[in-house]
Design a protein around this motif. Structure first.
Motif: not given
Length: 221
Positions: A152-180
């Protein structure tokens, strides 16, 4: 802030340093202008500088000053000071990446944009710089409502998928659900890897590999 980036300086223009945001600080505090937001030295400075983060048990003091609140507020304030000092007017190619969905700034951008009336020296309104000089990283917070808010405030071209190592990690299923949650496969690829490839000058992933290993959405290849 996760990083500061700039293309080759334009003729006659020097590369900016974080001293532009914090001119009153001693020189040694700006030696690491690409310092990652999770740096322990930064956390210690936050605790020493702000009594607002003290008064609880030591572990709670640290949590309040870092991942619970302080990191986000301090990083957001540093970025906002860069805007207000006209840094992006002097260095229009300068790009910065804010983690954690914008370090609170996107959530208050309507209010923050009111600073524009008190900053007539700026070439544009404060909120406009988020469309041209500021990128937003997810930092492991793969929450669809945060994605909807960011869009609502920026474009999809300015959003980057990133982790938060070592504080937070995600598995493939979580990543897939988010992107879908993004209906457009092209937008999924942008956030998953294409935006980062463009910003950091990385070699693009082969189309098939990107769909299979990065997004986990085989049907998008």
């Amino acid at each position: 802030m996760a990083a500061t980036l700039q293309k080759a300086p334009l003729p006659g223009r020097r590369a900016p340093r974080l001293a532009e945001a914090w001119p009153h600080k001693h020189k040694h505090e700006h030696e690491h202008e690409h310092e990652h937001g999770h740096d322990a030295r930064r956390a210690r400075r936050v605790i020493r500088r702000a009594t607002d983060y003290r008064g609880f048990a030591p572990a709670l003091d640290l949590a309040l000053a870092t991942f619970g609140w302080g990191w986000h507020i301090e990083a957001g304030l540093a970025a906002l000071r860069l805007v207000l000092r006209g840094t992006f007017d002097r260095h229009p190619d300068l790009q910065i990446v804010l983690g954690h969905w914008g370090e609170m700034l996107l959530f208050a951008l309507d209010r923050i944009d009111g600073l524009s009336s008190a900053a007539p020296h700026l070439d544009r309104r404060v909120a406009d710089y988020f469309a041209t000089n500021i990128h937003i990283a997810t930092s492991g917070m793969l929450t669809p409502r945060l994605l909807r808010h960011a869009l609502a405030y920026t474009s999809v071209d300015r959003i980057l998928l990133s982790g938060d190592h070592p504080f937070r990690r995600f598995d493939a299923a979580t990543l897939t659900d988010f992107l879908r949650t993004l209906p457009d496969p092209g937008d999924r690829r942008k956030i998953a890897h294409a935006n980062a490839e463009s910003l950091y000058g990385l070699e693009p992933l082969p189309a098939g590999t990107a769909a299979r290993t990065t997004t986990g959405l085989q049907g998008d290849a």
